[in-house]
Design a protein around this motif. Structure first.
Motif, PDB file in Angstrom:
ATOM      1  N   UNK A   1      -8.388   7.757  -0.846  1.00 40.13           N
ATOM      2  CA  UNK A   1      -8.371   8.723   0.082  1.00 40.13           C
ATOM      3  C   UNK A   1      -6.841   9.259   0.379  1.00 40.13           C
ATOM      4  N   UNK A   2      -5.955   8.454   0.532  1.00 39.50           N
ATOM      5  CA  UNK A   2      -4.543   8.992   0.456  1.00 39.50           C
ATOM      6  C   UNK A   2      -4.158   9.537  -0.764  1.00 39.50           C
ATOM      7  N   UNK A   3      -4.545   9.159  -1.942  1.00 42.41           N
ATOM      8  CA  UNK A   3      -4.147  10.001  -3.286  1.00 42.41           C
ATOM      9  C   UNK A   3      -4.785  11.371  -3.098  1.00 42.41           C
ATOM     10  N   UNK A   4      -6.027  11.495  -2.617  1.00 47.11           N
ATOM     11  CA  UNK A   4      -6.670  12.661  -2.659  1.00 47.11           C
ATOM     12  C   UNK A   4      -6.269  13.546  -1.768  1.00 47.11           C
ATOM     13  N   UNK A   5      -6.012  13.232  -0.454  1.00 47.30           N
ATOM     14  CA  UNK A   5      -5.494  14.099   0.504  1.00 47.30           C
ATOM     15  C   UNK A   5      -4.066  14.438   0.757  1.00 47.30           C
ATOM     16  N   UNK A   6      -3.274  13.410   0.234  1.00 45.14           N
ATOM     17  CA  UNK A   6      -1.784  13.823   0.510  1.00 45.14           C
ATOM     18  C   UNK A   6      -1.188  13.521  -0.837  1.00 45.14           C
ATOM     19  N   UNK A   7      -1.767  13.380  -2.033  1.00 41.47           N
ATOM     20  CA  UNK A   7      -1.068  13.081  -3.311  1.00 41.47           C
ATOM     21  C   UNK A   7       0.243  12.258  -3.244  1.00 41.47           C
ATOM     22  N   UNK A   8       0.158  11.121  -2.395  1.00 45.36           N
ATOM     23  CA  UNK A   8       1.136  10.169  -2.386  1.00 45.36           C
ATOM     24  C   UNK A   8       0.501   8.692  -2.695  1.00 45.36           C
ATOM     25  N   UNK A   9       1.224   7.962  -3.277  1.00 40.32           N
ATOM     26  CA  UNK A   9       0.616   6.447  -3.029  1.00 40.32           C
ATOM     27  C   UNK A   9       0.771   5.800  -1.756  1.00 40.32           C
ATOM     28  N   UNK A  10      -0.211   5.108  -1.617  1.00 42.51           N
ATOM     29  CA  UNK A  10      -0.384   4.409  -0.058  1.00 42.51           C
ATOM     30  C   UNK A  10       0.550   3.173  -0.150  1.00 42.51           C
ATOM     31  N   UNK A  11       1.129   3.000   0.963  1.00 37.41           N
ATOM     32  CA  UNK A  11       1.880   1.731   1.261  1.00 37.41           C
ATOM     33  C   UNK A  11       0.812   0.732   1.975  1.00 37.41           C
ATOM     34  N   UNK A  12       1.579  -0.265   1.883  1.00 34.95           N
ATOM     35  CA  UNK A  12       0.490  -1.399   2.418  1.00 34.95           C
ATOM     36  C   UNK A  12       1.473  -2.468   3.234  1.00 34.95           C
ATOM     37  N   UNK A  13       1.345  -2.305   4.508  1.00 38.48           N
ATOM     38  CA  UNK A  13       2.057  -3.310   5.448  1.00 38.48           C
ATOM     39  C   UNK A  13       1.200  -4.346   5.819  1.00 38.48           C
ATOM     40  N   UNK A  14       1.814  -5.504   6.188  1.00 40.36           N
ATOM     41  CA  UNK A  14       1.238  -6.659   6.647  1.00 40.36           C
ATOM     42  C   UNK A  14       1.933  -7.011   7.966  1.00 40.36           C
ATOM     43  N   UNK A  15       1.028  -7.254   8.917  1.00 41.08           N
ATOM     44  CA  UNK A  15       1.431  -7.717  10.117  1.00 41.08           C
ATOM     45  C   UNK A  15       0.591  -9.126  10.696  1.00 41.08           C
ATOM     46  N   UNK A  16       1.391 -10.055  10.407  1.00 41.96           N
ATOM     47  CA  UNK A  16       0.944 -11.338  10.380  1.00 41.96           C
ATOM     48  C   UNK A  16       1.455 -12.041  11.588  1.00 41.96           C
ATOM     49  N   UNK A  17       0.464 -13.340  12.221  1.00 43.47           N
ATOM     50  CA  UNK A  17       1.046 -14.072  13.314  1.00 43.47           C
ATOM     51  C   UNK A  17       1.861 -15.130  12.832  1.00 43.47           C
ATOM     52  N   UNK A  18       2.883 -15.275  13.780  1.00 44.90           N
ATOM     53  CA  UNK A  18       3.851 -16.146  13.226  1.00 44.90           C
ATOM     54  C   UNK A  18       3.393 -17.530  12.953  1.00 44.90           C
ATOM     55  N   UNK A  19       2.334 -18.007  13.531  1.00 48.16           N
ATOM     56  CA  UNK A  19       1.947 -19.392  13.301  1.00 48.16           C
ATOM     57  C   UNK A  19       0.508 -19.538  12.473  1.00 48.16           C
ATOM     58  N   UNK A  20       0.476 -18.283  11.836  1.00 46.06           N
ATOM     59  CA  UNK A  20      -0.861 -18.284  10.779  1.00 46.06           C
ATOM     60  C   UNK A  20      -0.024 -19.365   9.615  1.00 46.06           C
ATOM     61  N   UNK A  21      -1.262 -20.056   9.119  1.00 43.48           N
ATOM     62  CA  UNK A  21      -1.044 -20.968   8.049  1.00 43.48           C
ATOM     63  C   UNK A  21      -0.761 -20.010   6.774  1.00 43.48           C
ATOM     64  N   UNK A  22       0.229 -20.428   5.824  1.00 39.89           N
ATOM     65  CA  UNK A  22       0.708 -19.596   4.800  1.00 39.89           C
ATOM     66  C   UNK A  22      -0.704 -19.440   3.940  1.00 39.89           C
ATOM     67  N   UNK A  23      -1.385 -20.292   3.425  1.00 37.72           N
ATOM     68  CA  UNK A  23      -2.622 -19.976   2.532  1.00 37.72           C
ATOM     69  C   UNK A  23      -3.485 -18.936   3.071  1.00 37.72           C
ATOM     70  N   UNK A  24      -3.715 -18.562   4.301  1.00 45.11           N
ATOM     71  CA  UNK A  24      -4.388 -17.491   4.669  1.00 45.11           C
ATOM     72  C   UNK A  24      -3.849 -16.182   4.223  1.00 45.11           C
ATOM     73  N   UNK A  25      -2.462 -16.060   4.543  1.00 44.01           N
ATOM     74  CA  UNK A  25      -1.661 -14.823   4.251  1.00 44.01           C
ATOM     75  C   UNK A  25      -1.702 -14.492   2.555  1.00 44.01           C
ATOM     76  N   UNK A  26      -1.485 -15.985   2.038  1.00 42.59           N
ATOM     77  CA  UNK A  26      -1.587 -15.763   0.529  1.00 42.59           C
ATOM     78  C   UNK A  26      -2.936 -15.113  -0.010  1.00 42.59           C
ATOM     79  N   UNK A  27      -3.856 -15.584   0.357  1.00 42.70           N
ATOM     80  CA  UNK A  27      -5.057 -15.108   0.259  1.00 42.70           C
ATOM     81  C   UNK A  27      -5.300 -13.535   0.336  1.00 42.70           C
TER      82      UNK A  27
END
Lengths: 204, 178
Positions: free
Chosen positions: A154-180
């Motif tokens: 959708x971003x590529x079609x509408x704005x013709x730019x690549x979409x960036x991805x940001x991750x907002x994780x809980x500090x106490x989240x187990x690393x494997x969950x984030x890794x998944x």
């Protein structure tokens, strides 16, 4: 010969115009400022000394906490287009009403099967509906991967730019969950992402 | 406050006593002050509430052709992230040197020291490999990336959460941080 008296000028300045200008500016600022949407997922983000601000267009935000994932893509037009693509993918139909509502909502964590019913609810009922169980991201039913994929299209079609991805994780989240989640991104060849952190005092 | 009395005083002599017209001017100075105060407040808060991000790049995963990057043992520092906010780090190859167990307040000095040593010995900059294990928390990962940023390690750190060697795991289990 008497001296000519110098007429004393009044020292008061008319402040009316100044007042008008300043209040005009003030109203402009208040109206253009977008209120920060509260996140449906209660998380505490870790702090870092980085100083790069996050852009707020063409970016997707994955909120990870308590083992659940919530998703949001920036921009109303992108949101609506993404929903259309997802509907086509999962052979569902969304009414124009639902579509409009979806395009103004912040991050959500509802499986696509329940999304329509969840959108029909009122704002107050949505929080307590029990539909928000996080977006399924396991290998058998990987809706998160689809959401990311379709929003990238959708971003590529509408704005013709690549979409960036940001991750907002809980500090106490187990690393494997984030890794998944990161593995899901890497499957789609997204190897660069931003981790959203809060500011710290800087290098001690 | 901002007005001087410029009226020429009362009229002398007789004549009709006219009722003085009340001054309809309101002093707007305070109002302007208030408005600008609000404007500055809004401007400051809007720029401050922007979240900040750290950019992370991970090595490309290609299932078809696994290209493992060879690193010099002499200039590699491996940091393992474990349980209870503890890290284990060692220089060079796994199993050849005894890893050190530290916590996050001590790791900065170690990174600095190793960076200096490697530069003095080989003239090359240090390469850091970060290995977050399944016992570590997301916060530990962010913290260690932050430490590298503070230590100004220019080369991108290799984040390796796939290939944690058995010798590394065994050591961490012995120390009770896995």
């Amino acid at each position: 010969m008497p001296r000519a008296k110098v007429q004393r000028k009044s020292t008061s300045i008319d402040m009316t115009a100044m007042c008008d200008v300043s209040f005009l500016l003030l109203t402009f600022f208040i109206l253009t400022a977008t209120a920060r949407q509260p996140d449906p997922l209660e998380i505490k983000i870790p702090s870092s000394t980085y100083k790069i601000p996050v852009p707020d267009v063409d970016i997707a935000k994955l909120t990870i906490g308590h083992g659940q994932v919530y998703y949001e893509v920036a921009g109303q037009d992108v949101k609506a287009a993404t929903l259309d693509k997802m509907a086509a993918e999962y052979k569902l139909t969304f009414t124009p009403e639902q579509r409009k509502r979806f395009s103004v909502l912040p991050s959500f964590g509802v499986p696509i099967q329940n999304l329509g019913a969840w959108l029909d609810l009122t704002n107050e009922k949505r929080k307590t509906s029990g539909y928000e169980t996080g977006i399924p991201a396991d290998s058998t039913d990987n809706q998160l991967a689809q959401w990311i994929m379709q929003s990238r299209h959708a971003v590529a079609e509408l704005h013709s730019t690549p979409m960036r991805v940001s991750i907002k994780g809980d500090a106490d989240e187990e690393y494997p969950v984030v890794k998944k989640i990161v593995d899901i991104l890497q499957k789609q060849k997204i190897n660069k992402f931003s981790l959203i952190t809060s500011a710290e005092g800087g290098a001690k | 406050m901002a007005e001087l009395d410029t009226s020429g005083g009362g009229k002398k002599g007789g004549g009709k006593v006219r009722t003085k017209k009340a001054n309809t001017k309101v002093d707007l100075t305070a109002m302007v002050d208030l408005a600008f105060l609000l404007i500055t407040f809004f401007m400051l808060t809007t720029s401050l509430s922007k979240p900040i991000a750290m950019d992370i790049a991970k090595p490309d995963k290609d299932e078809k052709n696994e290209q493992r990057l060879e690193l010099r043992a002499s200039q590699t520092m491996t940091i393992l992230l474990g349980k209870n906010d503890k890290v284990a780090w060692y220089m060079g190859e796994a199993g050849k040197s005894q890893p050190n167990i530290e916590n996050f307040s001590q790791i900065r000095a170690s990174i600095m020291k190793n960076k200096k040593d490697v530069l003095a010995k080989s003239g090359k900059s240090i390469v850091v490999v970060i290995k977050p294990t399944s016992a570590s928390k997301y916060k530990n990962f962010v913290d260690i990336m932050d430490e590298l940023n503070i230590a100004q390690i220019k080369s991108a750190p290799a984040i390796d959460d796939e290939y944690i060697l058995d010798s590394e795991k065994d050591f961490m289990r012995q120390q009770g941080i896995l």
